[in-house]
Scaffold this motif. Structure first.
Motif, PDB file in Angstrom:
ATOM      1  N   UNK A  47     -27.554 -27.434  -1.808  1.00 35.82           N
ATOM      2  CA  UNK A  47     -26.138 -27.414  -2.171  1.00 35.82           C
ATOM      3  C   UNK A  47     -25.807 -26.013  -2.653  1.00 35.82           C
ATOM      4  N   UNK A  48     -24.705 -25.459  -2.168  1.00 31.45           N
ATOM      5  CA  UNK A  48     -24.280 -24.120  -2.572  1.00 31.45           C
ATOM      6  C   UNK A  48     -22.878 -24.178  -3.167  1.00 31.45           C
ATOM      7  N   UNK A  49     -22.664 -23.416  -4.233  1.00 30.46           N
ATOM      8  CA  UNK A  49     -21.360 -23.288  -4.860  1.00 30.46           C
ATOM      9  C   UNK A  49     -21.036 -21.802  -4.943  1.00 30.46           C
TER      10      UNK A  49
ATOM     11  N   UNK B 161     -27.134 -21.751  -5.849  1.00 26.99           N
ATOM     12  CA  UNK B 161     -27.749 -22.599  -4.841  1.00 26.99           C
ATOM     13  C   UNK B 161     -28.727 -23.559  -5.514  1.00 26.99           C
ATOM     14  N   UNK B 162     -28.589 -24.838  -5.201  1.00 25.51           N
ATOM     15  CA  UNK B 162     -29.486 -25.865  -5.725  1.00 25.51           C
ATOM     16  C   UNK B 162     -30.326 -26.404  -4.582  1.00 25.51           C
ATOM     17  N   UNK B 163     -31.616 -26.479  -4.792  1.00 25.17           N
ATOM     18  CA  UNK B 163     -32.533 -27.042  -3.816  1.00 25.17           C
ATOM     19  C   UNK B 163     -33.031 -28.360  -4.371  1.00 25.17           C
TER      20      UNK B 163
ATOM     21  N   UNK C  52     -42.994 -23.835  -6.784  1.00 22.70           N
ATOM     22  CA  UNK C  52     -42.747 -24.150  -5.383  1.00 22.70           C
ATOM     23  C   UNK C  52     -43.541 -25.401  -5.029  1.00 22.70           C
ATOM     24  N   UNK C  53     -42.872 -26.555  -5.017  1.00 22.75           N
ATOM     25  CA  UNK C  53     -43.603 -27.802  -4.754  1.00 22.75           C
ATOM     26  C   UNK C  53     -43.886 -27.994  -3.267  1.00 22.75           C
TER      27      UNK C  53
END
Length: 157
Positions: free
Chosen positions: A131-133, A153-155, A122-123
């Protein structure tokens, strides 16, 4: 009291650029508990050609022991989302596990042995893009013909 380093089986490492959590000690203990500490590591949690069904293959297995392994693996998904799908797939067979189901669980353990050092980072950041697919498979389950859906989900920092 000092810096938090270990909490409920989760190791926490405070870094200058964020926080890293993993469950390496928990995995080591779990491998020892289930007699998998000397197993050969595997690069993937489950082979692509594995098709688990309710009937399964092989003899029946002790459902109490099988539930214990599944429960341990489910707790581990707190810091290891890479095994979530495979563990939940194996969890469907807790009522009457067969040896083919046990072999799939052993594959997950062997994968964990080779990837104990992995965890979540967790930076510290100021902004984030998400972005969600989503995908679904209507009636695609081999077991009960139920629909399966998934989200990725991409953070991005």
């Amino acid at each position: 009291m000092g810096e938090l380093k270990f909490f409920l089986g989760v190791q926490i490492k405070q870094l200058e650029d964020g926080t890293f959590i993993n469950q390496q000690k928990y995995i080591h203990g779990m491998l020892k508990k289930f007699g998998m500490e000397n197993s050969k590591p595997m690069p993937t949690p489950m082979a692509m050609n594995v098709k688990l069904t309710l009937e399964g293959e092989g003899d029946s297995f002790d459902s109490t022991k099988y539930r214990g392994t599944i429960g341990s693996l489910l707790y581990l998904t707190a810091s290891r989302p890479d095994i979530m799908y495979n563990v939940c797939l194996c969890a469907r067979f807790q009522k009457n596990p067969k040896m083919s189901h046990v072999e799939a669980v052993k594959q997950i353990f062997r994968y964990l042995k080779g990837t104990m050092q992995l965890g979540l980072r967790y930076p510290k950041f100021t902004g984030v893009d998400i972005m969600c697919f989503v995908d679904s498979d209507n009636g695609g389950s081999l077991i009960d013909r139920k629909s399966i859906s998934g989200v990725c989900t991409f953070v991005e920092l």
